[in-house]
Design a protein around this motif. Structure first.
Motif, mmCIF file in Angstrom:
data_model
loop_
_atom_site.group_PDB
_atom_site.id
_atom_site.type_symbol
_atom_site.label_atom_id
_atom_site.label_comp_id
_atom_site.label_asym_id
_atom_site.label_seq_id
_atom_site.Cartn_x
_atom_site.Cartn_y
_atom_site.Cartn_z
ATOM 1 N N SER A 53 0.581 -1.134 -0.013
ATOM 2 C CA SER A 53 -0.006 -0.145 -0.060
ATOM 3 C C SER A 53 0.974 1.182 -0.057
ATOM 4 O O SER A 53 1.669 1.654 1.018
ATOM 5 N N PHE A 54 0.708 2.036 -1.099
ATOM 6 C CA PHE A 54 1.505 3.406 -1.110
ATOM 7 C C PHE A 54 0.998 4.213 -0.209
ATOM 8 O O PHE A 54 1.506 5.227 0.185
ATOM 9 N N LEU A 55 -0.222 4.075 0.260
ATOM 10 C CA LEU A 55 -0.928 4.970 0.863
ATOM 11 C C LEU A 55 -0.285 4.811 2.435
ATOM 12 O O LEU A 55 -0.109 5.977 3.317
ATOM 13 N N LYS A 56 0.061 3.614 2.747
ATOM 14 C CA LYS A 56 0.680 3.557 4.143
ATOM 15 C C LYS A 56 1.992 4.226 4.195
ATOM 16 O O LYS A 56 2.048 5.026 5.324
ATOM 17 N N TYR A 57 2.561 4.415 3.433
ATOM 18 C CA TYR A 57 4.136 5.272 3.594
ATOM 19 C C TYR A 57 3.603 6.526 3.308
ATOM 20 O O TYR A 57 4.299 7.441 4.017
ATOM 21 N N GLY A 58 2.723 7.128 2.704
ATOM 22 C CA GLY A 58 2.397 8.490 2.696
ATOM 23 C C GLY A 58 1.622 9.047 3.866
ATOM 24 O O GLY A 58 1.969 10.090 4.600
ATOM 25 N N PHE A 59 0.870 8.096 4.579
ATOM 26 C CA PHE A 59 0.207 8.419 5.872
ATOM 27 C C PHE A 59 1.426 8.435 6.849
ATOM 28 O O PHE A 59 1.474 9.286 7.781
ATOM 29 N N ARG A 60 2.141 7.513 6.922
ATOM 30 C CA ARG A 60 3.215 7.427 7.730
ATOM 31 C C ARG A 60 4.282 8.638 7.613
ATOM 32 O O ARG A 60 4.630 9.458 8.793
ATOM 33 N N ILE A 61 4.465 9.277 6.539
ATOM 34 C CA ILE A 61 5.140 10.620 6.364
ATOM 35 C C ILE A 61 4.402 11.708 6.854
ATOM 36 O O ILE A 61 5.029 12.501 7.712
ATOM 37 N N LEU A 62 3.118 11.555 6.787
ATOM 38 C CA LEU A 62 2.403 12.725 7.416
ATOM 39 C C LEU A 62 2.224 12.481 8.724
ATOM 40 O O LEU A 62 2.312 13.635 9.695
ATOM 41 N N MET A 63 2.163 11.541 9.456
ATOM 42 C CA MET A 63 2.062 11.445 10.781
ATOM 43 C C MET A 63 3.457 11.642 11.549
ATOM 44 O O MET A 63 3.344 12.418 12.477
ATOM 45 N N ASN A 64 4.480 11.172 10.793
ATOM 46 C CA ASN A 64 5.846 11.602 11.502
ATOM 47 C C ASN A 64 6.092 13.164 11.317
ATOM 48 O O ASN A 64 6.585 13.946 12.304
ATOM 49 N N ASN A 65 5.889 13.676 10.090
ATOM 50 C CA ASN A 65 5.841 15.151 10.082
ATOM 51 C C ASN A 65 4.979 16.113 10.948
ATOM 52 O O ASN A 65 5.619 17.112 11.421
ATOM 53 N N GLU A 66 3.714 15.634 11.210
ATOM 54 C CA GLU A 66 2.942 16.389 11.904
ATOM 55 C C GLU A 66 2.956 16.268 13.658
ATOM 56 O O GLU A 66 2.688 17.020 14.243
ATOM 57 N N PHE A 67 3.507 14.918 13.935
ATOM 58 C CA PHE A 67 3.482 14.829 15.469
ATOM 59 C C PHE A 67 4.713 14.530 15.932
ATOM 60 O O PHE A 67 5.056 14.363 17.142
ATOM 61 N N ALA A 68 5.881 14.686 15.267
ATOM 62 C CA ALA A 68 7.405 14.742 15.699
ATOM 63 C C ALA A 68 7.578 15.977 16.600
ATOM 64 O O ALA A 68 7.126 17.117 16.445
ATOM 65 N N ASP A 69 8.021 15.849 17.832
ATOM 66 C CA ASP A 69 8.484 16.789 18.625
ATOM 67 C C ASP A 69 7.255 17.937 18.999
ATOM 68 O O ASP A 69 7.389 19.170 19.212
ATOM 69 N N THR A 70 6.096 17.269 19.525
ATOM 70 C CA THR A 70 5.154 18.183 19.827
ATOM 71 C C THR A 70 4.542 17.820 21.117
ATOM 72 O O THR A 70 4.736 16.627 21.768
ATOM 73 N N THR A 71 3.992 18.511 21.887
ATOM 74 C CA THR A 71 3.527 18.257 23.143
ATOM 75 C C THR A 71 1.937 18.939 23.056
ATOM 76 O O THR A 71 1.452 19.805 22.678
ATOM 77 N N TYR A 72 1.083 17.809 23.974
ATOM 78 C CA TYR A 72 -0.145 18.065 24.122
ATOM 79 C C TYR A 72 -0.690 18.355 25.591
ATOM 80 O O TYR A 72 -0.040 17.664 26.426
ATOM 81 N N TYR A 73 -1.734 19.235 25.821
ATOM 82 C CA TYR A 73 -1.977 19.041 27.178
ATOM 83 C C TYR A 73 -3.563 18.991 27.195
ATOM 84 O O TYR A 73 -4.224 19.502 26.158
#
Length: 135
Positions: A53-73
């Motif tokens: 699934s090429f969608l898997k790798y695109g989704f992983r890129i999106l997730m790693n880009n959006e959620f790397a080094d973020t903090t939530y409260y």
């Protein structure tokens, strides 16, 4: 004019065929991309679909880009609703939840480019084999 009319007829027939066949191939790729069903919950006999699934790798890129080094409260209202537990406190928690923190973004990009090249070569070979059969 006559050849254009024949081309339009063939084009419509081909589009109808593609429209009918497309969901058969695309929906499994979408299901096993990691958004609907993550790697841990994928049955062992379907794991190969996940890697195609090429969608898997695109989704992983999106997730790693959006959620790397973020903090939530969590707000007080969210804490009360979840019995005082904040489900995700940082982006790594979210990526672990989806099992997305295995490869860096660059590796996923190279995998996508490799898949693009491989799928184009495969489609070329299939079209060439089909053209030879018609001769």
């Amino acid at each position: 004019q006559e050849s254009r009319g024949l081309g339009d007829v063939y084009k419509r027939q081909y589009q109808r065929r593609v429209r009918d066949i497309f969901p058969i191939f695309f929906i499994p790729l979408m299901i096993f991309s990691g958004f609907y069903l993550n790697s841990k919950n994928t049955p062992k006999y379907f794991i190969w679909i996940e890697y195609l699934s090429f969608l898997k790798y695109g989704f992983r890129i999106l997730m790693n880009n959006e959620f790397a080094d973020t903090t939530y409260y969590c707000t007080q209202k969210e804490l009360i609703a979840s019995n005082g537990v904040c489900a995700f406190t940082d982006g790594d928690d979210i990526r672990r939840f989806y099992y997305m923190n295995k490869l860096p973004i660059v590796a996923d990009i190279f995998i996508l480019v490799g898949m693009l090249i491989a799928y184009h070569i495969l489609s070329f070979l299939l079209l060439r084999a089909r053209a030879r059969k018609r001769k």
